[in-house]
Structures are given as C-alpha cells and as structure tokens.
Design an enzyme around this catalytic site. Structure first.
Site, PDB file in Angstrom:
ATOM      1  N   ASP A  30      17.795   9.846  49.266  1.00  0.00           N
ATOM      2  CA  ASP A  30      18.989  10.027  47.551  1.00  0.00           C
ATOM      3  C   ASP A  30      20.405  10.183  47.169  1.00  0.00           C
ATOM      4  OD1 ASP A  30      17.206   9.207  45.099  1.00  0.00           O
ATOM      5  OD2 ASP A  30      19.301  10.207  44.130  1.00  0.00           O
ATOM      6  N   ILE A  31      20.833   9.446  46.991  1.00  0.00           N
ATOM      7  CA  ILE A  31      22.368  10.023  46.253  1.00  0.00           C
ATOM      8  C   ILE A  31      22.760  11.081  46.392  1.00  0.00           C
ATOM      9  CG2 ILE A  31      23.266   8.743  45.194  1.00  0.00           C
ATOM     10  CD1 ILE A  31      25.899   7.876  46.434  1.00  0.00           C
ATOM     11  N   ASN A  87       8.906   5.754  38.956  1.00  0.00           N
ATOM     12  CA  ASN A  87       9.760   5.835  37.167  1.00  0.00           C
ATOM     13  C   ASN A  87       9.291   4.468  37.053  1.00  0.00           C
ATOM     14  OD1 ASN A  87       9.771   8.652  37.402  1.00  0.00           O
ATOM     15  ND2 ASN A  87      11.513   8.598  37.972  1.00  0.00           N
ATOM     16  N   GLY A  93      11.416   6.596  32.833  1.00  0.00           N
ATOM     17  CA  GLY A  93      13.279   6.986  33.296  1.00  0.00           C
ATOM     18  C   GLY A  93      13.894   5.965  33.891  1.00  0.00           C
ATOM     19  N   GLN A  94      13.538   5.063  34.942  1.00  0.00           N
ATOM     20  CA  GLN A  94      13.804   4.442  36.178  1.00  0.00           C
ATOM     21  C   GLN A  94      15.240   3.387  35.268  1.00  0.00           C
ATOM     22  OE1 GLN A  94      11.317   0.563  36.321  1.00  0.00           O
ATOM     23  NE2 GLN A  94      12.428  -0.243  38.659  1.00  0.00           N
ATOM     24  N   HIS A 100      10.489   1.598  43.344  1.00  0.00           N
ATOM     25  CA  HIS A 100      10.720   2.183  44.332  1.00  0.00           C
ATOM     26  C   HIS A 100      10.047   3.876  44.009  1.00  0.00           C
ATOM     27  CE1 HIS A 100      13.801   2.946  41.137  1.00  0.00           C
ATOM     28  NE2 HIS A 100      13.675   4.522  41.266  1.00  0.00           N
ATOM     29  N   HIS A 102       9.330   7.800  44.477  1.00  0.00           N
ATOM     30  CA  HIS A 102      10.813   8.983  45.386  1.00  0.00           C
ATOM     31  C   HIS A 102       9.746   9.399  46.025  1.00  0.00           C
ATOM     32  CE1 HIS A 102      13.834   8.537  42.289  1.00  0.00           C
ATOM     33  NE2 HIS A 102      13.003   7.744  41.935  1.00  0.00           N
TER      34      HIS A 102
END
Ligand code: 5GP
Ligand code: ZN
Length: 114
Positions: A30-31, A87, A93-94, A100, A102
């Site tokens: 994740d960035i 999410n 909270g998507q 995807h 997490h």
C-alpha cells in the site's frame, strides 16, 4: 476497466512494489501503509467491489484469502497475527473501486474499527 487505478497497477502501467503475482492475482504494498505490513491483494480481472462478485468467483475469492495467508507467513507476521480486510462501498470505506483485500500486520490492531 481502462480508467481503473488497480487495473493499471495489475497491468504494470502504474508502478507498484510487488509482493506476489500470478495469472489471476496481484499483490502490492500500500502506498500509504497503516501498519508495518500493509499489502493489497487484487484479482487481475476488474471486479468493482465484493457486491459485484458472484458464485463464479468462489475460487478466486478463496485464493485471495489463502494468498493473504501465504504472504503473512512470508512477511513474518503469521505467528504474531494479522488482519485481512475488505472494505465494500461507501459505508465500508472503499475508496478504490476494484475489489481488494488489505493484509495488515506487524503491530497490535485495535477493534472495533472506526
Ligand atoms: P480502500 O480504502 O478502497 O479499502 O483501499 C484503497 C487503498 O489503496 C488505500 O489503503 C490506499 O492507500 C491505497 N492506494 C491508493 N492509491 C494507491 C496507489 O497508487 N498505489 C498503491 N500502492 N496503493 C494505493
Ligand atoms: Zn479495475
């Protein structure tokens, strides 16, 4: 989907730090990591959210979880514990509309989430 960020990441059109790759799945760091380990696992095929997955995607969805399990071991967080999160939708909270999961770990995670 041509204008989808994660489709572009899966295709290598936008750079990412790879954690795992095969014909069906791609995983990358994740960035904006929310824990010492924060990896995103995605299907290469565009699925907008869990709401858009179907019975035909059973194996794919199972593979996302099991690949998360393998990555947790590889990244050294299996024993300490970790969280796999999807999410879905606005209230979930998507923010990126490509399914995807997490993988979060490397610190104690609180519950319940916000
Ligand atoms: P969501 O909020 O949709 O469940 O998760 C989207 C995640 O994608 C966020 O944790 C966010 O930091 C991550 N993200 C957004 N854009 C990029 C990007 O360009 N590269 C990477 N590696 N992660 C991204
Ligand atoms: Zn996509």
């Amino acid at each position: 989907m041509s204008d989808c960020l994660f489709c572009k990441i899966a295709a290598g059109e936008i750079p990412s730090k790879e954690a795992y790759a095969d014909d069906e799945l791609y995983a990358f760091h994740d960035i904006s990591p929310q824990a010492p380990v924060h990896v995103l696992l995605i299907p290469r095929r565009h699925i907008g959210s869990l709401n858009e997955a179907s019975e035909d995607d059973q194996a794919l969805l199972g593979r996302l979880l099991l690949t998360g399990q393998k990555l947790a071991a590889e990244l050294g967080i299996a024993e300490g514990g970790y969280r796999l999160v999807n999410n879905c939708g606005a209230d979930g909270g998507q923010t990126v509309h490509h399914l995807h999961v997490h993988l979060l770990g490397g610190r104690g995670l609180t519950w319940p989430p916000g």
